[in-house]
Structure formats: structure tokens, C-alpha cells
Write a protein that holds these residues in place. Structure first.
Motif, PDB file in Angstrom:
ATOM      1  N   UNK A 143       0.902  -1.070   0.044  1.00 20.83           N
ATOM      2  CA  UNK A 143      -0.050  -0.154  -0.011  1.00 20.83           C
ATOM      3  C   UNK A 143       0.898   1.349   0.068  1.00 20.83           C
ATOM      4  N   UNK A 144       2.025   1.132   0.502  1.00 22.75           N
ATOM      5  CA  UNK A 144       3.029   2.171   0.503  1.00 22.75           C
ATOM      6  C   UNK A 144       3.567   2.431  -0.645  1.00 22.75           C
ATOM      7  N   UNK A 145       3.776   1.622  -1.496  1.00 24.73           N
ATOM      8  CA  UNK A 145       4.458   1.507  -2.880  1.00 24.73           C
ATOM      9  C   UNK A 145       3.659   1.760  -4.067  1.00 24.73           C
ATOM     10  N   UNK A 146       2.313   1.612  -4.108  1.00 21.67           N
ATOM     11  CA  UNK A 146       1.616   1.690  -5.165  1.00 21.67           C
ATOM     12  C   UNK A 146       1.304   3.098  -5.385  1.00 21.67           C
ATOM     13  N   UNK A 147       0.996   3.699  -6.709  1.00 24.68           N
ATOM     14  CA  UNK A 147       0.845   5.067  -6.995  1.00 24.68           C
ATOM     15  C   UNK A 147      -0.386   5.108  -7.549  1.00 24.68           C
ATOM     16  N   UNK A 148      -1.177   3.885  -8.073  1.00 25.14           N
ATOM     17  CA  UNK A 148      -2.651   3.731  -8.466  1.00 25.14           C
ATOM     18  C   UNK A 148      -3.560   3.853  -7.340  1.00 25.14           C
ATOM     19  N   UNK A 149      -4.397   4.925  -7.172  1.00 24.83           N
ATOM     20  CA  UNK A 149      -5.429   5.012  -6.196  1.00 24.83           C
ATOM     21  C   UNK A 149      -6.419   3.807  -6.385  1.00 24.83           C
ATOM     22  N   UNK A 150      -6.738   3.302  -7.412  1.00 23.99           N
ATOM     23  CA  UNK A 150      -7.781   2.134  -7.371  1.00 23.99           C
ATOM     24  C   UNK A 150      -7.346   1.136  -6.981  1.00 23.99           C
ATOM     25  N   UNK A 151      -5.924   0.578  -7.477  1.00 21.11           N
ATOM     26  CA  UNK A 151      -5.238  -0.567  -6.919  1.00 21.11           C
ATOM     27  C   UNK A 151      -5.042  -0.444  -5.573  1.00 21.11           C
ATOM     28  N   UNK A 152      -4.854   0.738  -4.784  1.00 21.92           N
ATOM     29  CA  UNK A 152      -4.590   0.916  -3.333  1.00 21.92           C
ATOM     30  C   UNK A 152      -5.967   0.560  -2.654  1.00 21.92           C
ATOM     31  N   UNK A 153      -6.801   0.966  -3.318  1.00 22.48           N
ATOM     32  CA  UNK A 153      -8.310   0.774  -2.581  1.00 22.48           C
ATOM     33  C   UNK A 153      -8.582  -0.801  -2.666  1.00 22.48           C
TER      34      UNK A 153
END
Length: 371
Positions: free
Chosen positions: A55-65
Motif C-alpha cells: 500500500x505504501x508502494x503503489x501509485x494507483x489509487x484504485x489498486x490501493x483501494x
């Protein structure tokens, strides 16, 4: 609620506010996710902590969600595969089955790494095809824009020059003027027809008959059909190999492969092969009977599969088949580019000649009349 949990909930809320309709989870995003998990699990990190750290690595908001939801399900006691099943729009059944098999056999790290590798290979293959068709597509788009501008702006500006002179205009000039008048007088209608056709085709493609119709045509197209067929064969072989290597039963392996092929024609053939396997027939024999004309599965594909089936190494053979057809895609893409680029330039050249001949022949005609 602990400070860490509150911080997580706050971050999740902030990320959800950043999600827009254009934020998609791509194949590359999923490959990065599985690769991250594989590397951390190999280093001794638990699956739950590895998921949380992503979660700290991804820059994609939808992927984070979606990963945040996955983490919450795991944190509440679900296994990784069970949590994935609760997010069917993010993880397909094939990925879930591979992770589930990895959990059962204690090789989940290997499952993560295999999925990451396969997704990266599929993305690279797709990029090669897309990249090869980008240049011709750009030519056709600019040609369409040029035609529209010339027909709706340039021709009306110079049309009075031709009409004011009592001269019999050449056919090329008449056709230019007639096309320009038609486009100007029916511009709104043409726009609605184009939009309606696009929307209608998209709606039809979502139906079973529509998908079957367009997939059948795609496989029969000159040049493009070879690239598409080789791409599908590479993908099917890759999926068969990774599913069998994970220890998934053969019938479920074929069912998941048929779903993930994303082609209705191959899906029907694979479903027919499944029925024959259920009746007790061998794998290759079932595929041969489902495609007697060898239109979908060529002879070399079946020969290699047969060798793998006889030696009980079909999962390894499928990997080799995938590599072979990936090379075939490279070769067929090169051939496609050699033909498509000149054809795109030819279409552009024909329009330029039509426009130039229509204008200059009319100017010469008027000049001769004046003299």
C-alpha cells in the motif's frame, strides 16, 4: 482502535477520494503486486504484512483501494485466496485458483512469482502488437482529420472560383465538390451515425453472438488473423502450463484457460474438448476432435502437446509451446508491419492525389478557357 489501524483507515479514505473512472488496474499493476508479494514472502515476511507494505508502494489509487480491501479481509481471518474471491472484478478465477493451489501445497511464494512472470510476459507480448500497429493507426487518424478539414473548410472556400466560371469541370473536381457538399449538409447526421454505429457495435460485442461473430472475423482477417491466432495460442499454452504446474485438476485447468482466452471461438473449442476429456478421452485427442480442421490448433501445437502427454510433462511442454508461439508472434508482427505501413501510406497518397488532381485539373481547365 490502535494508532496503526486509525492511520490505515485514514490513508484508505484519502486514497478512495482520489479514485476516478480513468484509474484502472492494468496487467502491469497486478504483475507488480504479485512480484512484490513474492519477494517479501521469500524474505520471510508474512503474506498479510507483505500485502500491507504494498500500500505504501503503489501509485494507483484504485489498486490501493482494492489491495486495502484485500488486506482487511486477510486481517479479519480470511486466507489470501478467499479474500481474492471477494474482489472478483480485480482478480480473475485463474489467479485465484493458482494462489489457492499454492496455499494448499505450501508454495504460495512460487505461485506469486509464477503469476508475476506470466503477467509480465503477456503484457510484453501485447505491447509488441500494439506498438507495431501504432504508426499505421496514427497515419489513418491524421488522414481522417485531414479529409474532414479539407472537405468542410478548404473546398467550400475555393468552390466559388470553380462555379463562377462557366466551365465543364473535370470528374475529379466534381466528385470533390459533391463529397464536400454532402459532408457539410449532413455533418450532424453523419456524426450521429458514426456515434450510433460505435455504440451499437460495442453493445453487440458484449453479447455472446456478437463476441463470437467479431472473434471469428478477427481470426480470418489477412495478416492480422495470423498475429491474433499466434497471440492466443501463446496465451493458452502459458495458462495451461502455469495452471498444471500449480497442481490444479485438468478439467478445472481447461475451464479456466477457456475463460481467460478472451476469445469466444477458442472458448467453444476448449469447452468441447472438456466434454470429451470428461468422457475419458486423452487431452490431445479431445483437442483434435474439437478442431478437426486444425484451424485453431495447428499440427505442431498438437504434436508437442501429445509428446508432453505421453511423457507426463505436459506442463513443461506448454511453457515451451508458449515461448515458441511468442516467437511466432514476433515474426508475424514483423510481416504485418511490412504490409500495413505501406497500405496506410497508400490510402493517404490516394487521397492527396485525388485532391491535387481535382484542384489543379480544374485550374488548368479554367485557364485554358480564359485564354
Amino acid at each position: 482502535m490502535t494508532t496503526a489501524t486509525m492511520s490505515f483507515a485514514q490513508n484508505q479514505s484519502e486514497q478512495e477520494q482520489k479514485v476516478y473512472f480513468w484509474n484502472r488496474i492494468t496487467v502491469k499493476d497486478r504483475a507488480l503486486f504479485y512480484e512484490h508479494l513474492a519477494n517479501l514472502v521469500e524474505g520471510g515476511v508474512t503474506v498479510m504484512n507483505a500485502t500491507n507494505s504494498f500500500l505504501e508502494k503503489t501509485q494507483n489509487p484504485r489498486l490501493y483501494q482494492e489491495v486495502a480491501r484485500l488486506f482487511l479481509f486477510i486481517n479479519s481471518g480470511d486466507s489470501f485466496s478467499t479474500a481474492m474471491k471477494k474482489l472478483p472484478t480485480t482478480f480473475d478465477r485463474r489467479e485465484i485458483a493458482i494462489i489457492e493451489a499454492g496455499e494448499a501445497s505450501g508454495t504460495i511464494q512460487k505461485s506469486f512469482m509464477n503469476l508475476a512472470k506470466q503477467l509480465r510476459e503477456q503484457e510484453e507480448l501485447k505491447k509488441k502488437i500494439t506498438g507495431a500497429l501504432t504508426y499505421p493507426l496514427i497515419i489513418m487518424v491524421f488522414l481522417g482529420i485531414a479529409v474532414t478539414v479539407i472537405m468542410t473548410y478548404v473546398i467550400p472556400k475555393i468552390q466559388p472560383l470553380f462555379v463562377s466560371n462557366d466551365v465543364e469541370l473535370p470528374f475529379a473536381t466534381k466528385s470533390l465538390i459533391a463529397t464536400s457538399d454532402f459532408m457539410i449538409n449532413n455533418f450532424v447526421l453523419l456524426l450521429f451515425v458514426i456515434i450510433g454505429a460505435v455504440v451499437g457495435l460495442q453493445a453487440y460485442m458484449k453479447t455472446d453472438s456478437g463476441r463470437l461473430f467479431f472473434h471469428e472475423i478477427a481470426l480470418k482477417l489477412p495478416l492480422v488473423g495470423d498475429v491474433y491466432r499466434n497471440y492466443l495460442l501463446a496465451r493458452i499454452a502459458s495458462n495451461l502450463g502455469i495452471l498444471m504446474a500449480a497442481g490444479i485438476p485438468i478439467l478445472k485447468t481447461f475451464a479456466l484457460t477457456g475463460e481467460s482466452a478472451n476469445n469466444a471461438v477458442y472458448g467453444i473449442a476448449i469447452a468441447d474438448a472438456i466434454e470429451r476429456i470428461t468422457q475419458g478421452k486423452k487431452i490431445v485427442q479431445s483437442i483434435r476432435e474439437s478442431d478437426p480442421e486444425k484451424r485453431l490448433f495447428p499440427n505442431d501445437f498438437l504434436q508437442l502437446m501429445d509428446a508432453g502427454e505421453q511423457t507426463s510433462t505436459i506442463n513443461k511442454i506448454c511453457v515451451k509451446i508458449s515461448e515458441q508461439y511468442t516467437r511466432e508472434v514476433d515474426s508475424s508482427v514483423t510481416t504485418l508491419v511490412k504490409w500495413v505501413e505501406p497500405l496506410a501510406i497508400l490510402f493517404a497518397g490516394v487521397f492527396v492525389l485525388w485532391f491535387a488532381f481535382g484542384i489543379f485539373s480544374a485550374v488548368l481547365k479554367i485557364t485554358e478557357t480564359v485564354q
